[in-house]
Structures are given as structure tokens and as C-alpha cells.
Enzyme design. Structure first.
Site, mmCIF file in Angstrom:
data_model
loop_
_atom_site.group_PDB
_atom_site.id
_atom_site.type_symbol
_atom_site.label_atom_id
_atom_site.label_comp_id
_atom_site.label_asym_id
_atom_site.label_seq_id
_atom_site.Cartn_x
_atom_site.Cartn_y
_atom_site.Cartn_z
ATOM 1 N N HIS A 177 0.848 -1.182 0.000
ATOM 2 C CA HIS A 177 0.000 0.000 0.000
ATOM 3 C C HIS A 177 0.888 1.238 0.000
ATOM 4 C CE1 HIS A 177 -3.232 -2.675 0.630
ATOM 5 N NE2 HIS A 177 -3.085 -2.836 1.932
ATOM 6 N N THR A 178 0.318 2.344 -0.458
ATOM 7 C CA THR A 178 1.040 3.606 -0.429
ATOM 8 C C THR A 178 1.309 4.006 1.022
ATOM 9 O OG1 THR A 178 -0.040 4.304 -2.466
ATOM 10 C CG2 THR A 178 0.998 6.023 -1.128
ATOM 11 N N GLN A 179 2.569 4.170 1.364
ATOM 12 C CA GLN A 179 2.929 4.511 2.731
ATOM 13 C C GLN A 179 2.870 6.005 2.994
ATOM 14 O OE1 GLN A 179 3.565 2.068 5.116
ATOM 15 N NE2 GLN A 179 2.799 0.810 3.424
ATOM 16 N N GLN A 180 3.102 6.788 1.960
ATOM 17 C CA GLN A 180 3.040 8.236 2.103
ATOM 18 C C GLN A 180 2.842 8.854 0.728
ATOM 19 O OE1 GLN A 180 6.764 9.473 3.769
ATOM 20 N NE2 GLN A 180 7.909 9.123 1.902
ATOM 21 N N TRP B 178 -4.944 9.192 0.195
ATOM 22 C CA TRP B 178 -4.168 10.290 0.787
ATOM 23 C C TRP B 178 -4.614 11.644 0.238
ATOM 24 C CZ3 TRP B 178 -0.583 9.454 4.635
ATOM 25 C CH2 TRP B 178 -0.222 8.127 4.859
#
Length: 278
Positions: free
Chosen positions: A43-46, A153
Site C-alpha cells: 500500500h502507499t505509505q506516504q 491520501w
């Protein structure tokens, strides 16, 4: 006859048949072709490429939203012509801050949803989605993704005109699934810098309870111009090139990119800028 060493001295069964070109059993998938099948889910961490604050304001005839055209790669002002205002149907508009790849995903999902709703409306006079319904969909989507520890995000403002209730709508959704509605909204750094300016001007005209006369279109646009200028002064990730979206019962209009007039002469008297005075 199979000459593979593993088959020496053993009778060959159908499951042990080999492809002469790959030397892999036909009944067994080629591991080289499926090397990513068992990879861990990531998954996208940031967020990487991001947009900064967006602003929203209810006024006499509808809603106004504002966002600059910058998408930053970390601290690099990389993309300077990104439109972060996206119309949805005839009476709804999104203003999006945060990760730009997630913003692209949202545009694809929402545009697909609207196409499905439009197809239904042709067959059974299904009414178009109201801004509050799109807002509810986003609220559930963001909360579901957050609950899976795979958040979207972004922080989003949903502005629009509800033709059924004959009133404007403005709501906020963020990556945690936090939702609320208010006559004035801002995301990111703008919630600290621009929101007090928006709230002060709104309450001065409409009263603290918001039941008085609202700002006119000219007053609302001038206020957003001033807020975008202040954000350009104070926010290192902002750009003096922005757009304003106006949503009324007539539809959605997004302006061409504009710039606020700024003054930097005061910086010469500050230590660290210009010629140094002993």
C-alpha cells in the site's frame, strides 16, 4: 522418450509430461511467468506528488472553491499546471489536496459512477446525484479504505447546488474518513491561515449564526483572491497561479488560471533578505 535426468529409470505419467522448449512440466505453471503472484500486497505509505490547500466558501448564489495549480514532488515545485478542481455532473465540483495519484483514482471512480447514473436516468428517469449524495459516497469510500489501513491520501472539499432543496452544499472529507460541513472550509495549511479570514468575513456579513445576508459573488471572489495571496506568502508549497470554481443552479464554471498581485518590498528590511544592514 524423455531424456530429463529426473525421469531416468522412472515410467512417465501424464502429469510428468514436459514441454520440450521450456523444460517445465506442462501441468505446472511456469514459475518465471508467475514470479509476482505470491508477492506481498503493498500500500502507499506516504504521498509523493502532492497539492496544497484548497478553499471553499458559500455565498449568495452558490459555492466558490479555490485551488492553486501546483503539484509538488516533495519540496520541489515540479508540476505547475495541474487543475485540482474537478466538475462532477452539472451541479457538483471537487477541490482536492493531497496525493495526485489518488486524486486521479478518485476522478476515474467518480466519473464512472456518474456514467452509470446517467445510463440509469435514460431508462427510468433516475434523478441525477445531488452533491450531498456524492459527499456521502466519498465519506464511506474514505472510511472503508482507512479501515483497511490503505487510506486515500487526500483531503477533499465537495461543493455544489442541491436542485431539490434549492440550496448550496459544502462538505469536507479526509483520509481518516473525517467529515463535516460548514459555510467556510479549508484544507491543509489553509485551515490555519485562510480559514480564520474566511470565517471572519462570512460572520461579519451573515452573522455568527449564518442567518443573515450572505456575501455577493464579487465579495466572495475578492475574499478568495486575498486568501490565496496570503497562502502564497506563507505556504512554501503554494504557487501564485490558481483557479476559482463557481457552482450555482446554472451549473459549474471553472476560471482560467490567475495570479494575485503581490508585494515583496518588505522583505528587504528583514534579516536574511537582500542587502544586510550592520
Amino acid at each position: 522418450m524423455n531424456q530429463h535426468p529426473a525421469m531416468w529409470g522412472h515410467p512417465m505419467t501424464p502429469h510428468q509430461a514436459f514441454n520440450a522448449h521450456t523444460a517445465f512440466p506442462l501441468a505446472t505453471p511456469n514459475p518465471m511467468r508467475n514470479q509476482h503472484a505470491s508477492s506481498p500486497v503493498s500500500h502507499t505509505q506516504q504521498p509523493l506528488v502532492t497539492g496544497t490547500s484548497v478553499l471553499g466558501l458559500k455565498y449568495k448564489d452558490g459555492v466558490m472553491l479555490a485551488a492553486d495549480n501546483l503539484a509538488s514532488y516533495g519540496s520541489l515545485a515540479r508540476f505547475r499546471d495541474i487543475q485540482r478542481l474537478h466538475p462532477l455532473g452539472n451541479h457538483t465540483c471537487l477541490a482536492v489536496s493531497g496525493d495526485m495519484s489518488d486524486y486521479q483514482y478518485l476522478k476515474k471512480e467518480l466519473d464512472g459512477l456518474l456514467r452509470e447514473e446517467e445510463a440509469l436516468s435514460l431508462s427510468d428517469s433516475h434523478p441525477a446525484l445531488h452533491p450531498s449524495q456524492i459527499y456521502a459516497f466519498l465519506a464511506n469510500l474514505f472510511y472503508a479504505r482507512r479501515s483497511k489501513v490503505n487510506p486515500i491520501w487526500n483531503a477533499i472539499l465537495v461543493g455544489g447546488w442541491d436542485a431539490t432543496k434549492e440550496e448550496s452544499f459544502l462538505g469536507y472529507v479526509d483520509l481518516l474518513g473525517t467529515t463535516y460541513s460548514s459555510p467556510t472550509l479549508a484544507t491543509g495549511f489553509g485551515s490555519h491561515i485562510a480559514q480564520p479570514l474566511l470565517r471572519e468575513a462570512f460572520e461579519k456579513k451573515a452573522g455568527i449564526d449564518g442567518k443573515g445576508e450572505l456575501l455577493t459573488a464579487e465579495e466572495a471572489e475578492a475574499l478568495l483572491n486575498e486568501c490565496m495571496k496570503v497562502l502564497f506568502y506563507r505556504d512554501a508549497r503554494s504557487l501564485n497561479k490558481y483557479q476559482i470554481a463557481t457552482v450555482t443552479k446554472e451549473g459549474v464554471q471553472i476560471s482560467e488560471s490567475k495570479s494575485a498581485e503581490t508585494q515583496w518590498g518588505f522583505a528587504e528590511a528583514l534579516r536574511g533578505y537582500g542587502a544586510q544592514q550592520q
